[in-house]
Design an enzyme around this catalytic site. Structure first.
Site, PDB file in Angstrom:
ATOM      1  CD  GLN A  53      -7.953  12.632  -4.216  1.00 31.18           C
ATOM      2  OE1 GLN A  53      -7.093  13.427  -4.794  1.00 31.18           O
ATOM      3  NE2 GLN A  53      -8.399  11.887  -4.362  1.00 31.18           N
ATOM      4  CG  HIS A  56      -4.303  -1.161   4.395  1.00 35.39           C
ATOM      5  ND1 HIS A  56      -3.919  -0.497   3.328  1.00 35.39           N
ATOM      6  CD2 HIS A  56      -5.167  -2.349   3.827  1.00 35.39           C
ATOM      7  CE1 HIS A  56      -4.202  -0.878   2.314  1.00 35.39           C
ATOM      8  NE2 HIS A  56      -5.222  -1.993   2.436  1.00 35.39           N
ATOM      9  CG  HIS A 112      -6.790   8.144   0.882  1.00 35.90           C
ATOM     10  ND1 HIS A 112      -7.369   6.873   0.354  1.00 35.90           N
ATOM     11  CD2 HIS A 112      -6.840   9.058  -0.331  1.00 35.90           C
ATOM     12  CE1 HIS A 112      -7.239   6.791  -0.833  1.00 35.90           C
ATOM     13  NE2 HIS A 112      -7.248   8.055  -1.390  1.00 35.90           N
ATOM     14  CG  HIS A 125      -4.351   3.446   4.026  1.00 34.14           C
ATOM     15  ND1 HIS A 125      -3.217   2.487   4.648  1.00 34.14           N
ATOM     16  CD2 HIS A 125      -4.723   4.202   5.124  1.00 34.14           C
ATOM     17  CE1 HIS A 125      -3.070   3.197   5.996  1.00 34.14           C
ATOM     18  NE2 HIS A 125      -3.889   3.915   6.251  1.00 34.14           N
ATOM     19  CB  SER A 133      -6.487   5.018  -6.905  1.00 31.75           C
ATOM     20  OG  SER A 133      -6.057   6.034  -6.100  1.00 31.75           O
ATOM     21  CG  ASN A 158     -13.969  10.175  -4.431  1.00 26.95           C
ATOM     22  OD1 ASN A 158     -15.134  10.687  -4.208  1.00 26.95           O
ATOM     23  ND2 ASN A 158     -13.146  10.677  -5.202  1.00 26.95           N
ATOM     24  CB  CYS A 177       0.967   1.073   4.675  1.00 21.42           C
ATOM     25  SG  CYS A 177      -0.947   0.286   4.756  1.00 21.42           S
ATOM     26  CB  CYS A 219      -0.929  -0.026   1.115  1.00 27.16           C
ATOM     27  SG  CYS A 219      -1.816   1.556   1.536  1.00 27.16           S
TER      28      CYS A 219
END
Length: 379
Positions: free
Chosen positions: A170, A115, A168, A166, A163, A155, A54, A51
């Protein structure tokens, strides 16, 4: 015959965007032989050596992540916009062929070193750490001279185009205010200049004592004895499936009291209550179909922080009202989603399930995550 919104087709108006959505509740029972997504797996590891997000792992850019223990933010290695300076704008070859250069920055905010821990699996304090990370980037990017708007969004899930699994989000900071946000500002401003008598008498007022669209709407939903669209609320925040929802289990979450300050300036107690309601929303989402519920989430607020020396002055973005949009695609189960196609692309959005039905289902979900409940019972 009087219209019955539970069974008769009808249109609902979205005052934030000035658009209508077609509601067709009688279609909820139609058979489905279309696309079915693959069932989700619940065995995501806590650490994945492959990943890019990570702790301690290398990214494709050649950078290596630190061994972070909480929230980790960094500039996106594949940013959608590039930093200043603005390129020279050539003359438009025709009035129909307008072009506008855009500069800015894109950041990634990793919620947690684990993760496998989405917002629904984090504690309130851990979610508050994420909120603080959002605030830091909003302030940092929003004070840069070329930045006119900072958009925070998540997303969640591959079905939403993420994509990397993990958890997250933006942050895209740009030299222009995007179209949807601009439409909301226009609607909020128009409402603030409307006839005072159209505003709820008991609802808080916006700056200058003017009507506030989201204050009035919060007052309307909170004072509805049936609470038919309320999913969850606390002392500071309210989350509803809005009257005009497009997505089956769409949620609008906001701070009912108007403030000209960016959310970075709200009190820590209000940030903690925000963390709590985000937790409650995402847990209910996961519990609805016993899956890691996908969605796109976005935060709308002032495009950039107001300069400290101008906080007592009104400006064009004074009507901004901090709110969160959660827009999930799942419709019937963890494997059947709604598609915005055909009529939705060519005419206007359409939904089958009514917002009231969706809110009732979400509000009825447990506030204990199904995976935690399974552990507690030994299942």
């Amino acid at each position: 015959m009087e219209l019955n919104a539970d069974i008769h087709p009808h249109r609902r108006f979205n005052p934030l965007l000035g658009e209508y959505v077609l509601v067709s509740p009688h279609r909820a029972k139609r058979p489905w032989l279309g696309q079915v997504e693959d069932p989700q797996k619940h065995d995501t590891p806590g650490y994945d050596p492959k990943c890019y997000l990570c702790p301690g792992n290398p990214r494709t850019s050649g950078h290596r992540n630190p061994d972070f223990a909480s929230v980790f933010a960094f500039p996106n290695d594949f940013a959608a916009v590039l930093p200043p300076p603005l390129p020279v704008l050539p003359s438009a070859p025709h009035p129909l062929l307008q072009i506008e250069p855009v500069v800015g920055a894109c950041d990634v905010v990793v919620f947690h070193p684990r993760h496998d821990l989405t917002l629904a699996r984090l504690g309130d304090v851990e979610i508050m750490n994420v909120i603080e990370g959002w605030c830091r980037i909003y302030i940092e990017r929003g004070h840069q001279p070329d930045i006119q708007h900072v958009q925070i969004f998540e997303n969640k899930g591959s079905i939403m185009g993420s994509s990397n699994p993990h958890p997250h989000c933006q942050v895209w900071s740009t030299s222009a205010v995007p179209t949807i946000v601009a439409k909301e500002f226009e609607s909020l401003s128009r409402y603030s200049l409307s006839d005072q008598s159209a505003s709820s008498l008991d609802a808080p007022k916006g700056p200058g004592g003017r009507p506030c669209l989201l204050c009035d709407y919060a007052h309307l939903e909170a004072s509805d004895s049936s609470a038919s669209r309320v999913v969850v609320k606390n002392n500071d925040w309210i989350a509803v499936v809005p009257w005009w929802a497009i997505w089956p289990y769409e949620i609008l979450c906001w701070f009912p009291v108007p403030t000209r300050l960016p959310w970075a300036d709200i009190w820590n107690t209000e940030k903690l209550s925000l963390a709590s309601i985000i937790s409650q929303i995402t847990i209910r989402y996961d519990n609805l179909f016993s899956c890691s519920f996908p969605y796109s989430m976005g935060i709308h607020q002032r495009p950039t922080p107001q300069k400290k020396d101008l906080k007592e002055e009104l400006d064009d973005h004074d009507v901004a009202h901090l709110h969160f949009h959660f827009e999930p695609p799942l419709l019937r189960s963890a494997t059947v989603k709604k598609f915005l196609v055909g009529y939705e692309l060519m005419a206007e959005p359409q939904r089958d399930l009514t917002p009231e039905q969706a809110a009732t289902r979400l509000a009825g979900c447990s506030n204990v995550h199904f995976m935690d409940a399974a552990v507690a019972t030994g299942d």
